[in-house]
Design an enzyme around this catalytic site. Structure first.
Site, PDB file in Angstrom:
ATOM      1  N   GLY A 180       0.806  -1.214   0.000  1.00  0.00           N
ATOM      2  CA  GLY A 180       0.000   0.000   0.000  1.00  0.00           C
ATOM      3  C   GLY A 180       0.838   1.262   0.000  1.00  0.00           C
ATOM      4  N   TYR A 181       0.173   2.400   0.147  1.00  0.00           N
ATOM      5  CA  TYR A 181       0.870   3.680   0.068  1.00  0.00           C
ATOM      6  C   TYR A 181       1.838   3.886   1.240  1.00  0.00           C
ATOM      7  CZ  TYR A 181      -2.643   4.838  -3.476  1.00  0.00           C
ATOM      8  OH  TYR A 181      -3.444   4.842  -4.584  1.00  0.00           O
ATOM      9  N   CYS A 212      -2.608   9.438  11.536  1.00  0.00           N
ATOM     10  CA  CYS A 212      -2.067  10.660  10.929  1.00  0.00           C
ATOM     11  C   CYS A 212      -2.767  11.924  11.412  1.00  0.00           C
ATOM     12  CB  CYS A 212      -2.097  10.556   9.411  1.00  0.00           C
ATOM     13  SG  CYS A 212      -3.736  10.228   8.704  1.00  0.00           S
ATOM     14  N   ASN A 257       0.607  12.949   5.513  1.00  0.00           N
ATOM     15  CA  ASN A 257      -0.004  11.819   6.202  1.00  0.00           C
ATOM     16  C   ASN A 257       0.741  10.513   5.996  1.00  0.00           C
ATOM     17  OD1 ASN A 257      -1.235  12.331   3.477  1.00  0.00           O
ATOM     18  ND2 ASN A 257      -2.132  10.303   3.850  1.00  0.00           N
TER      19      ASN A 257
END
Length: 346
Positions: free
Chosen positions: A11-12, A145, A313
């Site tokens: 994922g990111y 975040c 984030n």
């Protein structure tokens, strides 16, 4: 060299963890797992890693022993996999919500993934506030975040006794905060131009802010938290509205408190009026960095103190703080591997 594996690196946030680890001078990335991308190179889902590594993703169940494991799984997955995962790593840094709260409070906010009280407690990985505890820690939970940004703004005022125990937090976030798996609300045609409050009440970061403020500043506030989607990919901007608990010495007192608190912390910067063409925090110049910018203003007539906090984030709000915590855990310089300072214009 410290051998590090990343569980759930497709994922990111996982991609940013990989990017930072591959450039870190004191660690060796030995494994990255992803069910979706098993057998593929790291740059298959992460084009910014092209030419950086010859590693290929492994399935989660093929996780091998390592010195430190960074877990980027969805919330609930580390709890579910704990018996299999925990024996394979001397230390664990978790980016999910699984270990941020005490077990009873976790069950309240995450009822679908309750955590047994028999599982170990994790150190809350907010390095500006838990630096000493992180040194030598075995298990670390990285903050959420939006909670992260709000806490950096609120904690100094709460600890100094400047504000009443009831605050309003309005957090704006880009689309990457929703993760790499799209649904109807995060699908690009639906999300690209969105400016909407998607969680006016009941956001899980409410409990995290309340709990962390109690443990780190000695005051448990009532937090009124709302989250708003904005038309950007990266970034969080949290606006904290607090109310003075006593008459302020002068309008600059909150500024002095924030400046004193973060004077020795390299990743938090306090912006001052008239000192820049852009005196208010915004996420864009912070993209890719482990930095947070703060600014404070005071409505003296109404006793309202407003602190804005901006960060990326995916980095300061996730991967960068994981590396910051890692450095402290290993006794390394805390800024090691985190030198990127951003771009402008972007």
């Amino acid at each position: 060299m410290t051998r590090i594996a990343v569980l759930g690196a497709g994922g990111y946030a996982g991609g940013e963890v990989l990017r930072l680890l591959l450039a870190h001078p004191a660690v060796e990335l030995v494994q990255a797992t992803s069910e979706q991308h098993a057998g593929k190179r790291l740059d298959f889902p992460h084009p910014h890693l092209r030419g950086q590594s010859t590693l290929r993703f492994s399935p989660h169940d093929a996780l091998e022993p390592c010195d430190v494991l960074v877990t980027c799984m969805p919330s609930g997955e580390l709890i579910r996999r704990w018996p299999q995962v925990s024996p394979r790593a001397g230390r664990i840094i978790d980016l999910s919500a699984d270990f941020r709260l005490e077990a009873a409070e976790h069950a309240r906010w995450y009822p679908r993934a309750p955590r047994s009280v028999e599982l170990p407690r994790f150190v809350y990985g907010l390095p500006e506030w838990t630096r000493d505890t992180l040194q030598g820690a075995r298990y670390v939970a990285v903050p959420g975040c939006m909670a992260h940004a709000a806490l950096l703004a609120l904690l100094p005022l709460a600890r100094a006794g400047l504000v009443r125990p009831e605050v309003v937090v309005d957090a704006k976030t880009g689309s990457s905060g929703g993760g790499a798996t799209a649904d109807r609300s995060s699908h690009h045609p639906e999300r690209a131009s969105a400016l909407r409050c998607y969680r006016p009440v009941g956001h899980r970061h409410t409990g995290e802010i309340e709990s962390a403020t109690e443990h780190l500043a000695g005051m448990r506030p009532i937090v009124h938290f709302s989250a708003t989607a904005v038309p950007s990919v990266r970034g969080v901007l949290a606006t904290v509205h607090a109310f003075a608990a006593r008459p302020l010495e002068d309008a600059a007192e909150p500024l002095r408190v924030l400046a004193t608190t973060y004077r020795e912390h390299p990743f938090v910067h306090l912006l001052r009026a008239n000192a820049s063409a852009s005196p208010f925090p915004e996420p864009a110049p912070l993209a890719g960095t482990n930095h947070c910018e703060l600014a404070v203003d005071v409505d003296a007539e109404r006793g309202r103190i407003v602190v804005n906090a901006a960060l990326d984030n995916l980095v300061k709000g996730a991967a960068g703080t994981a590396i910051h915590a890692l450095n402290l855990m290993l006794g390394r310089p805390e800024t090691e591997g985190l030198g990127f300072r951003g771009l402008h214009p972007l």
